[in-house]
Design an enzyme around this catalytic site. Sequence first.
Site, PDB file in Angstrom:
ATOM      1  N   PHE A  13       0.821  -1.208   0.000  1.00  0.00           N
ATOM      2  CA  PHE A  13       0.000   0.000   0.000  1.00  0.00           C
ATOM      3  C   PHE A  13       0.854   1.256   0.000  1.00  0.00           C
ATOM      4  CE2 PHE A  13      -3.255   2.962   1.740  1.00  0.00           C
ATOM      5  CZ  PHE A  13      -4.208   2.770   0.751  1.00  0.00           C
ATOM      6  N   ARG A  34      12.369   0.529   5.863  1.00  0.00           N
ATOM      7  CA  ARG A  34      13.305   0.186   6.931  1.00  0.00           C
ATOM      8  C   ARG A  34      14.396  -0.778   6.475  1.00  0.00           C
ATOM      9  NH1 ARG A  34       9.770  -0.601  12.491  1.00  0.00           N
ATOM     10  NH2 ARG A  34       8.539   1.308  12.343  1.00  0.00           N
ATOM     11  N   GLY A 135     -10.618   3.992   2.766  1.00  0.00           N
ATOM     12  CA  GLY A 135     -11.638   3.801   1.744  1.00  0.00           C
ATOM     13  C   GLY A 135     -11.349   2.608   0.867  1.00  0.00           C
ATOM     14  N   ALA A 139      -4.075  -1.968  -3.195  1.00  0.00           N
ATOM     15  CA  ALA A 139      -2.772  -1.453  -3.609  1.00  0.00           C
ATOM     16  C   ALA A 139      -2.506  -1.698  -5.091  1.00  0.00           C
ATOM     17  CB  ALA A 139      -1.671  -2.088  -2.759  1.00  0.00           C
ATOM     18  N   LYS A 190     -15.065  -2.575   8.852  1.00  0.00           N
ATOM     19  CA  LYS A 190     -15.345  -3.308   7.608  1.00  0.00           C
ATOM     20  C   LYS A 190     -14.435  -4.514   7.474  1.00  0.00           C
ATOM     21  CE  LYS A 190     -11.581  -2.171   5.186  1.00  0.00           C
ATOM     22  NZ  LYS A 190     -10.688  -3.074   4.433  1.00  0.00           N
ATOM     23  N   ASP A 243     -15.970   0.706   1.221  1.00  0.00           N
ATOM     24  CA  ASP A 243     -14.898  -0.213   1.590  1.00  0.00           C
ATOM     25  C   ASP A 243     -15.445  -1.581   1.981  1.00  0.00           C
ATOM     26  OD1 ASP A 243     -12.245  -0.803   1.811  1.00  0.00           O
ATOM     27  OD2 ASP A 243     -11.835   0.531   3.487  1.00  0.00           O
ATOM     28  N   SER A 253      -8.978  -9.219  -1.061  1.00  0.00           N
ATOM     29  CA  SER A 253      -9.050  -8.846   0.348  1.00  0.00           C
ATOM     30  C   SER A 253      -8.461  -9.936   1.237  1.00  0.00           C
ATOM     31  CB  SER A 253     -10.508  -8.588   0.749  1.00  0.00           C
ATOM     32  OG  SER A 253     -10.652  -8.562   2.157  1.00  0.00           O
ATOM     33  N   ASN A 255      -8.742 -10.034   4.421  1.00  0.00           N
ATOM     34  CA  ASN A 255      -9.744 -10.350   5.431  1.00  0.00           C
ATOM     35  C   ASN A 255     -10.774 -11.336   4.897  1.00  0.00           C
ATOM     36  OD1 ASN A 255      -9.146  -8.360   7.786  1.00  0.00           O
ATOM     37  ND2 ASN A 255      -8.964  -7.122   5.940  1.00  0.00           N
ATOM     38  N   VAL A 276      -3.765  -9.761   8.876  1.00  0.00           N
ATOM     39  CA  VAL A 276      -5.210  -9.631   8.734  1.00  0.00           C
ATOM     40  C   VAL A 276      -5.696  -8.652   9.794  1.00  0.00           C
ATOM     41  CG1 VAL A 276      -7.410 -10.859   8.711  1.00  0.00           C
ATOM     42  CG2 VAL A 276      -5.352 -11.983   7.862  1.00  0.00           C
TER      43      VAL A 276
END
Length: 327
Positions: A13, A34, A135, A139, A190, A243, A253, A255, A276
């Site tokens: 993202f 990093r 929203g 990515a 969501k 979303d 997704s 999730n 997740v």
Amino acid sequence: MSERIAVIGSGAFGTALAAVIALAGRSPVILVGRNPSLVADLKAERLHDAVLPGIALPESLEFSAEAEAIAGASIVLFAMPSQAQADAARQYGPYLSKDAVVVTCAKGIERTTGNLLTDMLERELPDHPVAVLSGPGFAADIAKGLPTAMAIAAADMETAERLAQAISGRTFRLYASDDRIGVQLGGALKNVLAIACGIVEGRGIGESARAALIARGLAEMSRFVVAKGGQADTVRGLSGLGDLVLTGTSHQSRNLRFGIALGRGEKADPLQGALVEGALAASVASRLAAALSISMPITDAVSAIIDGRLEIADAIEQLMTRPITTE
């Protein structure tokens, strides 16, 4: 006003956001990661095939593995996972410019305290205004230049509109809001509801059940947002309904995929593999709802299933045999 933008977090993202902002060409953009080896590869190859395969990164995008690289940026996007944002604030805070605006791009609730991420960042970075970007935007879609619209919320509309203007581009459009509570809770809740949609799919109990979950889940989300001081209208916008529809129906997704695994009876550990956010947020949201005496049966069921306190068959029966009420 000329802006300089830094994006911290070289995952999918963060990289996608940095790329789409750089492509807009209005502001210089630097992506800060990093891992020095990864950053060197990104700079040399202009590809991040591990998370965005085959998508070329713009030549104008700068890269650094040094925290001090954010110095001079007027807008700093925190694009790491929600539970890593407090540590990031402490690491990068000393290098923030005096007038820098910080934007959290994660969708979660602080697990230990139940605080919103803007509250946590204001605690860690008290001298900087904090906004939130959330929203329906995957990515890969953003990085490919596919049309995407999201919301950005600040404590005041003037700041939100400034950020929307600076970050938006030809294929990436932000809508300004001053409801940080609603935008953040929409993004966090969501994820929990998307897990529920995945359980429905994995269990094979039909699209009608998914539609019911989305509609009744939206009602839960609205009750929670209003109780926490947010606006019901925000829930019906991009960061809520938009979303939820995206993550509750698309296999992009994490999730949803996690929920599908649960629905199929697979062993799925939310702390291993792909992060997740909904698995981390479920118990926090359920606990906060109970403290506020808010009815959130779907969220409660997801939390109990993940924790092993409730079998999926029993959860379905409980939801379907609740007392009949008005919509």
